[in-house]
Design an enzyme around this catalytic site. Structure first.
Site, PDB file in Angstrom:
ATOM      1  N   ARG A 111     -10.971  17.393  16.178  1.00  0.00           N
ATOM      2  CA  ARG A 111     -11.246  16.032  16.277  1.00  0.00           C
ATOM      3  C   ARG A 111     -10.219  15.139  15.682  1.00  0.00           C
ATOM      4  O   ARG A 111      -9.569  15.348  14.451  1.00  0.00           O
ATOM      5  CB  ARG A 111     -12.636  15.402  15.707  1.00  0.00           C
ATOM      6  N   ILE A 167       0.670  -1.257   0.050  1.00  0.00           N
ATOM      7  CA  ILE A 167       0.090   0.136   0.024  1.00  0.00           C
ATOM      8  C   ILE A 167       0.796   1.116   0.089  1.00  0.00           C
ATOM      9  O   ILE A 167       0.325   2.186  -0.247  1.00  0.00           O
ATOM     10  CB  ILE A 167      -0.943   0.187   1.210  1.00  0.00           C
ATOM     11  N   ASP A 168       1.989   1.039   0.405  1.00  0.00           N
ATOM     12  CA  ASP A 168       2.935   2.380   0.656  1.00  0.00           C
ATOM     13  C   ASP A 168       3.429   2.683  -0.769  1.00  0.00           C
ATOM     14  O   ASP A 168       3.936   3.979  -0.781  1.00  0.00           O
ATOM     15  CB  ASP A 168       4.157   2.004   1.393  1.00  0.00           C
TER      16      ASP A 168
HETATM   17  P1  ATP Z   1       5.254  -4.387   3.106  1.00  0.00           P
HETATM   18  O1  ATP Z   1       5.768  -3.198   2.441  1.00  0.00           O
HETATM   19  O2  ATP Z   1       4.033  -4.488   2.938  1.00  0.00           O
HETATM   20  O3  ATP Z   1       5.568  -3.987   4.544  1.00  0.00           O
HETATM   21  P2  ATP Z   1       7.341  -6.047   2.553  1.00  0.00           P
HETATM   22  O4  ATP Z   1       7.941  -7.093   1.327  1.00  0.00           O
HETATM   23  O5  ATP Z   1       8.460  -4.828   2.691  1.00  0.00           O
HETATM   24  O6  ATP Z   1       6.161  -5.411   2.484  1.00  0.00           O
HETATM   25  P3  ATP Z   1       8.831  -6.849   5.030  1.00  0.00           P
HETATM   26  O7  ATP Z   1       8.340  -7.103   6.491  1.00  0.00           O
HETATM   27  O8  ATP Z   1       9.826  -5.653   5.016  1.00  0.00           O
HETATM   28  O9  ATP Z   1       7.612  -6.407   4.441  1.00  0.00           O
HETATM   29  O10 ATP Z   1       9.611  -8.039   4.633  1.00  0.00           O
HETATM   30  C1  ATP Z   1       9.013  -9.224   4.429  1.00  0.00           C
HETATM   31  C2  ATP Z   1       9.930 -10.494   4.733  1.00  0.00           C
HETATM   32  O11 ATP Z   1      11.047 -10.404   3.580  1.00  0.00           O
HETATM   33  C3  ATP Z   1      10.534 -10.461   6.195  1.00  0.00           C
HETATM   34  O12 ATP Z   1       9.815 -10.943   7.065  1.00  0.00           O
HETATM   35  C4  ATP Z   1      11.751 -11.148   5.906  1.00  0.00           C
HETATM   36  O13 ATP Z   1      11.436 -12.640   5.963  1.00  0.00           O
HETATM   37  C5  ATP Z   1      11.982 -11.053   4.377  1.00  0.00           C
HETATM   38  N1  ATP Z   1      13.200 -10.068   4.201  1.00  0.00           N
HETATM   39  C6  ATP Z   1      13.250  -8.612   4.492  1.00  0.00           C
HETATM   40  N2  ATP Z   1      14.464  -8.131   4.392  1.00  0.00           N
HETATM   41  C7  ATP Z   1      15.270  -9.106   4.264  1.00  0.00           C
HETATM   42  C8  ATP Z   1      16.544  -9.396   4.169  1.00  0.00           C
HETATM   43  N3  ATP Z   1      17.635  -8.371   3.956  1.00  0.00           N
HETATM   44  N4  ATP Z   1      17.236 -10.572   3.941  1.00  0.00           N
HETATM   45  C9  ATP Z   1      16.307 -11.719   3.653  1.00  0.00           C
HETATM   46  N5  ATP Z   1      14.959 -11.546   3.925  1.00  0.00           N
HETATM   47  C10 ATP Z   1      14.505 -10.480   3.958  1.00  0.00           C
END
Ligand code: ATP
Length: 324
Positions: free
Chosen positions: A248, A131-132
């Protein structure tokens, strides 16, 4: 088609968002159409580590295009952050003879996918869904448009009360460290002010504007705050301290993540799903599908995860101009 790849896995990871189901449907059906076997991995990278994997058929993804969230479930996996966790994930893939993976998620999920390729040479293609809208290199990510529309509808409702009771409202929206949702919804809902982390704001001048509006007969006022800029409660307190007006407060929170996806998110997800399968078939990997200048493209994970997206200053200024 890359002859070596016969089986594709698909998973959703990170925060859920509307349109993920439409993307899974597109991956499964276009994958099967192109002659692949497609496997759904449940619970994101955690499910990959645990081997919670099921073969999909065309009916597995029936009646989901209109549903928010993800029927594959999603997770934030601490174990996948470690090389040991990723090794277990690769064992699960090998057990099921899965040759390539499609990851639907955000920047964090793509960092994980990068590691999977770097350490184990597993071909991965990403589909941006957050969503971001913080994935660099794509104008849009799946889920953002629905989140903006949900927030807009909520603010439209608040407007009725703000107008009728001549009240000042401070409304906090999601977006993590970015002001994208706040700015989009600010323009769409015609609010008076938007506070975002990308642009500095001055509370004294905001209060001056509110007082000036009051003198001109503008008694209802709506301020949208991005969660990454400040908390709505803090802003409301500062306005009260500086002006005596008691705003509010509404924090929209998780309301913005769910709901039936908009047509735009469904179409984007459907296109992205097919494009991801096409990329796997061509032998591409370590990349994310993207929408740029209304064209589907492939962007390196490295670029997608490292760049910073600029916020549209013209839109920000436009809100101020139209709040006269
Ligand atoms: P959103 O933007 O909705 O939060 P996202 O994919 O950025 O989605 P994160 O929680 O940042 O969400 O990452 C999802 C998963 O990806 C993490 O829980 C982890 O398992 C994996 N992950 C994130 N960073 C790393 C990394 N540097 N190395 C390995 N796995 C990673």
């Amino acid at each position: 088609m890359d002859k070596k790849i016969k089986r594709i896995g698909v998973l959703t990871s990170g925060g859920d968002c509307s349109g993920m189901n439409a993307a899974i449907r597109s991956v499964v059906r276009s994958g099967i159409y192109m002659g692949f076997e497609v496997y759904g991995v449940f619970h994101g990278y955690d499910g990959l580590i645990e081997g919670v994997i099921k073969k999909m058929n065309c009916r597995s993804v029936g009646n989901i295009i209109n549903r928010g969230g993800t029927f594959l479930k999603t997770a934030r996996s601490h174990r996948f952050l470690t090389p040991e966790g990723r090794k277990k994930a690769v064992i699960s893939l090998k057990d099921k003879k899965i040759d390539a993976l499609i990851v639907i998620g955000g920047n964090g999920s793509f960092r994980g996918a990068q590691e999977l390729y770097r350490e184990h040479k597993i071909p991965v293609i990403g589909i941006p869904a957050t969503i971001d809208n913080d994935c660099h290199g794509t104008d849009f990510s799946i889920g953002t448009d629905t989140a903006v529309n949900v927030a807009m509808e909520a603010i439209d409702k608040i407007r009725d009360t703000a107008f009728s009771l001549e009240r000042l409202f401070v409304i906090e929206v999601m977006g993590r460290h970015l002001g994208y949702i706040a700015l989009q919804v600010g323009v769409a809902a015609g609010v008076e002010e938007v506070l975002v982390p990308e642009f500095e704001f001055d509370m004294k001048s905001l209060v001056k504007d509110i007082k000036k509006g009051h003198r001109k007969g503008k008694f209802s006022w709506m301020i949208v705050v991005a969660e990454g800029a400040a908390s709505a409660n803090d802003i409301a307190r500062q306005i009260f301290d500086l002006s005596g007006f008691r705003p509010r407060v509404t924090v929209l929170g998780y309301l913005q993540r769910g709901g039936s996806p908009t047509a735009m998110d469904r179409i984007l997800a459907t296109r992205f799903g097919k494009a991801a399968v096409d990329a796997i078939a061509r032998g591409d990997c370590d990349k994310m599908v993207a929408m740029s200048a209304n064209t589907i493209q492939l962007i390196d994970f490295k670029t997608a995860c490292s760049g910073k997206k600029d916020l549209n200053r013209d839109d920000y200024n436009l809100i101020k101009i139209l709040a006269i």
